[in-house]
Design a protein around this motif. Structure first.
Motif, PDB file in Angstrom:
ATOM      1  N   GLU A   1       0.921  -1.313  -0.049  1.00 58.64           N
ATOM      2  CA  GLU A   1      -0.002   0.174  -0.046  1.00 58.64           C
ATOM      3  C   GLU A   1       0.921   1.334   0.183  1.00 58.64           C
ATOM      4  O   GLU A   1       1.789   1.412   0.742  1.00 58.64           O
ATOM      5  CB  GLU A   1      -0.880  -0.041   1.284  1.00 58.64           C
ATOM      6  CG  GLU A   1      -2.040   1.008   1.265  1.00 58.64           C
ATOM      7  CD  GLU A   1      -3.146   0.902   0.241  1.00 58.64           C
ATOM      8  OE1 GLU A   1      -3.602   1.818  -0.327  1.00 58.64           O
ATOM      9  OE2 GLU A   1      -3.186  -0.464  -0.057  1.00 58.64           O
ATOM     10  N   PRO A   2       0.518   2.276  -0.952  1.00 59.37           N
ATOM     11  CA  PRO A   2       1.478   3.609  -0.871  1.00 59.37           C
ATOM     12  C   PRO A   2       1.568   4.213   0.467  1.00 59.37           C
ATOM     13  O   PRO A   2       0.380   4.259   0.930  1.00 59.37           O
ATOM     14  CB  PRO A   2       0.704   4.214  -1.841  1.00 59.37           C
ATOM     15  CG  PRO A   2       0.264   3.362  -2.824  1.00 59.37           C
ATOM     16  CD  PRO A   2      -0.444   2.306  -2.120  1.00 59.37           C
ATOM     17  N   THR A   3       2.513   4.251   1.009  1.00 57.79           N
ATOM     18  CA  THR A   3       2.680   4.945   2.009  1.00 57.79           C
ATOM     19  C   THR A   3       3.587   6.364   1.796  1.00 57.79           C
ATOM     20  O   THR A   3       3.985   6.782   1.180  1.00 57.79           O
ATOM     21  CB  THR A   3       3.545   4.050   3.389  1.00 57.79           C
ATOM     22  OG1 THR A   3       4.821   3.974   2.574  1.00 57.79           O
ATOM     23  CG2 THR A   3       2.849   2.690   3.389  1.00 57.79           C
ATOM     24  N   LEU A   4       3.164   7.261   2.774  1.00 59.73           N
ATOM     25  CA  LEU A   4       3.938   8.836   2.817  1.00 59.73           C
ATOM     26  C   LEU A   4       5.247   8.508   3.157  1.00 59.73           C
ATOM     27  O   LEU A   4       5.973   8.070   4.143  1.00 59.73           O
ATOM     28  CB  LEU A   4       3.360   9.586   3.926  1.00 59.73           C
ATOM     29  CG  LEU A   4       1.967  10.021   3.572  1.00 59.73           C
ATOM     30  CD1 LEU A   4       1.467  10.896   4.858  1.00 59.73           C
ATOM     31  CD2 LEU A   4       1.865  10.803   2.178  1.00 59.73           C
TER      32      LEU A   4
ATOM     33  N   ILE B   1       4.963  12.426   0.176  1.00 61.76           N
ATOM     34  CA  ILE B   1       4.497  11.815  -1.204  1.00 61.76           C
ATOM     35  C   ILE B   1       4.222  10.533  -0.875  1.00 61.76           C
ATOM     36  O   ILE B   1       4.818   9.692  -0.007  1.00 61.76           O
ATOM     37  CB  ILE B   1       5.324  12.144  -2.250  1.00 61.76           C
ATOM     38  CG1 ILE B   1       4.819  11.672  -3.483  1.00 61.76           C
ATOM     39  CG2 ILE B   1       6.633  11.429  -1.779  1.00 61.76           C
ATOM     40  CD1 ILE B   1       5.754  11.895  -4.687  1.00 61.76           C
ATOM     41  N   ARG B   2       3.336   9.881  -1.563  1.00 64.73           N
ATOM     42  CA  ARG B   2       2.875   8.414  -1.405  1.00 64.73           C
ATOM     43  C   ARG B   2       3.685   7.720  -2.460  1.00 64.73           C
ATOM     44  O   ARG B   2       3.387   8.115  -3.682  1.00 64.73           O
ATOM     45  CB  ARG B   2       1.369   8.282  -1.772  1.00 64.73           C
ATOM     46  CG  ARG B   2       0.541   8.769  -0.423  1.00 64.73           C
ATOM     47  CD  ARG B   2      -0.835   8.291  -0.516  1.00 64.73           C
ATOM     48  NE  ARG B   2      -1.347   9.012   0.658  1.00 64.73           N
ATOM     49  CZ  ARG B   2      -1.598   8.595   1.859  1.00 64.73           C
ATOM     50  NH1 ARG B   2      -0.663   7.554   2.328  1.00 64.73           N
ATOM     51  NH2 ARG B   2      -2.237   9.294   2.897  1.00 64.73           N
TER      52      ARG B   2
ATOM     53  N   LEU C   1      15.378   2.823  -1.232  1.00 65.53           N
ATOM     54  CA  LEU C   1      15.580   2.124  -2.666  1.00 65.53           C
ATOM     55  C   LEU C   1      14.252   2.061  -3.520  1.00 65.53           C
ATOM     56  O   LEU C   1      14.471   2.616  -4.537  1.00 65.53           O
ATOM     57  CB  LEU C   1      16.380   0.752  -2.310  1.00 65.53           C
ATOM     58  CG  LEU C   1      17.024   0.440  -3.923  1.00 65.53           C
ATOM     59  CD1 LEU C   1      17.729   1.538  -4.714  1.00 65.53           C
ATOM     60  CD2 LEU C   1      17.870  -0.880  -3.712  1.00 65.53           C
ATOM     61  N   ALA C   2      13.299   1.717  -2.898  1.00 66.11           N
ATOM     62  CA  ALA C   2      12.252   1.643  -3.537  1.00 66.11           C
ATOM     63  C   ALA C   2      11.381   2.877  -3.946  1.00 66.11           C
ATOM     64  O   ALA C   2      11.160   3.192  -5.337  1.00 66.11           O
ATOM     65  CB  ALA C   2      10.899   0.776  -2.573  1.00 66.11           C
ATOM     66  N   GLU C   3      11.544   3.863  -3.051  1.00 72.75           N
ATOM     67  CA  GLU C   3      11.472   5.336  -3.286  1.00 72.75           C
ATOM     68  C   GLU C   3      12.053   5.788  -4.518  1.00 72.75           C
ATOM     69  O   GLU C   3      11.739   6.522  -5.376  1.00 72.75           O
ATOM     70  CB  GLU C   3      11.560   5.911  -1.955  1.00 72.75           C
ATOM     71  CG  GLU C   3      11.164   7.437  -2.281  1.00 72.75           C
ATOM     72  CD  GLU C   3      11.469   8.291  -0.965  1.00 72.75           C
ATOM     73  OE1 GLU C   3      11.040   9.629  -0.912  1.00 72.75           O
ATOM     74  OE2 GLU C   3      11.985   7.948   0.115  1.00 72.75           O
ATOM     75  N   ALA C   4      13.607   5.817  -4.372  1.00 74.96           N
ATOM     76  CA  ALA C   4      14.461   6.155  -5.301  1.00 74.96           C
ATOM     77  C   ALA C   4      14.099   5.473  -6.769  1.00 74.96           C
ATOM     78  O   ALA C   4      14.193   6.336  -7.597  1.00 74.96           O
ATOM     79  CB  ALA C   4      15.922   5.857  -5.095  1.00 74.96           C
TER      80      ALA C   4
END
Length: 168
Positions: free
Chosen positions: A81-84, A99-100, A125-128
């Motif tokens: 689930e997208p998280t902040l 940001i989600r 790393l997932a965010e990047a």
């Protein structure tokens, strides 16, 4: 070692959808080396080619000692689930906003030797991986913010010394 200057929000190259990397040659090898040198500066998690002024589908990452690059990357899979995340961007210096993003991501691409490569990450790393893919698609993270947060972000950008120095 060539650490390239980062293009700032407002530069048209950041809104350009990057072109495929093409076949490996001296130009592409130099681009990859510049990306790796630029991302190794402390505090950097990722750099997309268009952030250094080259509209080519390539990025480098540097998270928790894991440094690498992908050519013609694709965000192949996201999970969770997208998280902040409190996210920032080298092209929007000194600012960060919630940001989600998905907490897990897998990107695929290729390396200079033509082999396929996969980068899997959680958290930063997932965010990047998601953030750099957006850059290659001509998006800056500010465009993904919730409307109220985006209004706040754009006001902060307009007040920023780096932005004010760019306008006549």
């Amino acid at each position: 070692m060539t650490v390239r200057d980062i293009r700032l929000f407002g530069d048209p190259v950041l809104r350009t959808v990057a072109e495929p990397a093409g076949e490996p040659d001296e130009r592409l090898e130099a681009l990859v080396q510049d990306l790796l040198d630029t991302v190794r500066v402390p505090g950097r998690a990722g750099v997309a080619a268009n952030q250094i002024g080259v509209a080519t589908r390539a990025f480098a990452y540097n998270v928790d000692g894991q440094v690498g690059y992908l050519l013609d990357p694709e965000l192949a899979e996201v999970r969770g689930e997208p998280t902040l995340f409190d996210e920032g961007c080298l092209s929007v210096p000194d600012l960060s906003f919630p940001i989600r993003r998905h907490p897990w991501a897998r990107s695929t691409g290729r390396l200079l030797d033509g082999s396929t490569a996969e980068v899997v990450g959680e958290g930063v790393l997932a965010e990047a991986l998601q953030h750099e893919q957006d850059h290659l698609d001509g998006r800056v993270y500010l465009q993904r913010l919730e409307p109220e947060v985006r209004r706040e972000a754009m006001a902060a950008v307009r007040r920023s010394p780096w932005f004010l120095s760019r306008t006549p």
